[in-house]
Scaffold this motif. Structure first.
Motif, PDB file in Angstrom:
ATOM      1  N   ARG A  16       2.304   1.689  -3.680  1.00 44.46           N
ATOM      2  CA  ARG A  16       1.497   1.839  -4.723  1.00 44.46           C
ATOM      3  C   ARG A  16       1.570   3.204  -5.576  1.00 44.46           C
TER       4      ARG A  16
ATOM      5  N   SER B 115       0.803  -1.210  -0.047  1.00 46.27           N
ATOM      6  CA  SER B 115      -0.001   0.041   0.043  1.00 46.27           C
ATOM      7  C   SER B 115       0.956   1.196   0.235  1.00 46.27           C
TER       8      SER B 115
ATOM      9  N   GLU C  86      -1.272  -8.102  -4.833  1.00 44.13           N
ATOM     10  CA  GLU C  86      -1.602  -6.716  -4.631  1.00 44.13           C
ATOM     11  C   GLU C  86      -1.409  -5.726  -5.984  1.00 44.13           C
TER      12      GLU C  86
END
Length: 270
Positions: free
Chosen positions: A179, A176, A227
């Motif tokens: 990203r 995260s 992901e």
């Protein structure tokens, strides 16, 4: 007769001895004239003096420096080199340089990246502290980038490259953070220097080279497959035991060497 000639010679000789006084008188006269002229010159006209002074000041103010490849005071020096710009232009350019220094696009990008890296490091440090992972995950700011080191026991079983289920939440947290970064990320696998065989370790890998590369690839696959991060920003490698950070003669040192390093590089993507 002889006595008369002697007296006449003495009288004529005495006349020659007095001629030096004529030369001396001429010299004194010339000295007097010289001092009169000097005295006259030592009393200048105040108005003419001011004119001369202003003229010299104006000349030196307008002339540029020969040392700086100017034309000099007379304007005849350095015909074949560039002259200094006028004083007004020099002041204007100096004000522009001091007041409005503009960064290039690349410099701005590097500054933005550096700010992002420092923010990333702060968030990871906070995550490690909140989840009590100080013995499993380490983060450091190094010249090449922000290096996140994950202990092999946190990620894998002995001699294996399959990720443990307990590591998924941490890797998801890192994903995260990665990203929105616009910088390459390098994933590198490392081992200790103890060789192993497939029979003793029940491993499918031939040696430490295969094992370290497979472990780095497993972390990369998690970011890409689980992901859905862009593969364009990643690279991976296995270095086996060639880049130790601990002493391989001790168990504690070998444990440090068995690791996976995720480095967010200080490098702009093309």
């Amino acid at each position: 007769m002889r006595a008369r000639n002697k007296r006449r010679g003495r009288q004529e000789g005495g006349g020659h001895h007095d001629r030096w006084m004529i030369t001396y008188a001429d010299l004194i006269t010339l000295l007097l004239i010289f001092f009169v002229v000097m005295y006259a010159m030592s009393s200048p006209d105040a108005r003419k003096y001011e004119v001369v002074v202003h003229s010299l000041q104006d000349t030196f103010r307008k002339g540029d420096s020969i040392l700086e490849q100017g034309s000099g005071i007379t304007g005849t020096a350095d015909h074949y080199t560039s002259k200094n710009p006028p004083a007004a232009k020099q002041q204007t350019s100096a004000k522009k340089d001091a007041g409005s220094t503009k960064l290039t696009t690349r410099e701005q990008a590097f500054r933005k990246q550096e700010k992002e890296l420092q923010n990333l490091m702060g968030v990871i440090q906070k995550y490690i502290s909140e989840n009590k992972l100080e013995n499993q995950i380490f983060v450091a700011d190094q010249p090449r980038g922000i290096v996140i080191t994950l202990n092999d026991r946190f990620l894998f079983d002995q001699g294996r490259a399959a990720l443990k289920q307990g590591s998924a939440s941490t890797l998801s947290k890192l994903a995260s953070l990665f990203r929105d970064l616009k910088t390459p990320i390098s994933i590198e696998g490392h081992t200790d220097n103890i060789p192993f065989t497939r029979t003793t370790n029940s491993s499918i890998y031939k040696d430490n080279w295969e094992l370290s590369g497979a472990r780095a690839l497993s972390v990369l696959r998690f970011f890409l497959d689980k992901e859905h991060l862009s593969p364009a920003g990643f690279q991976y490698a296995g270095y086996a035991e060639t880049r130790p950070v601990g002493d391989n003669s001790t168990e504690a040192g070998r444990q440090k060497n068995r690791r996976v390093e995720i480095t967010v590089l200080r490098q702009l993507q093309q």
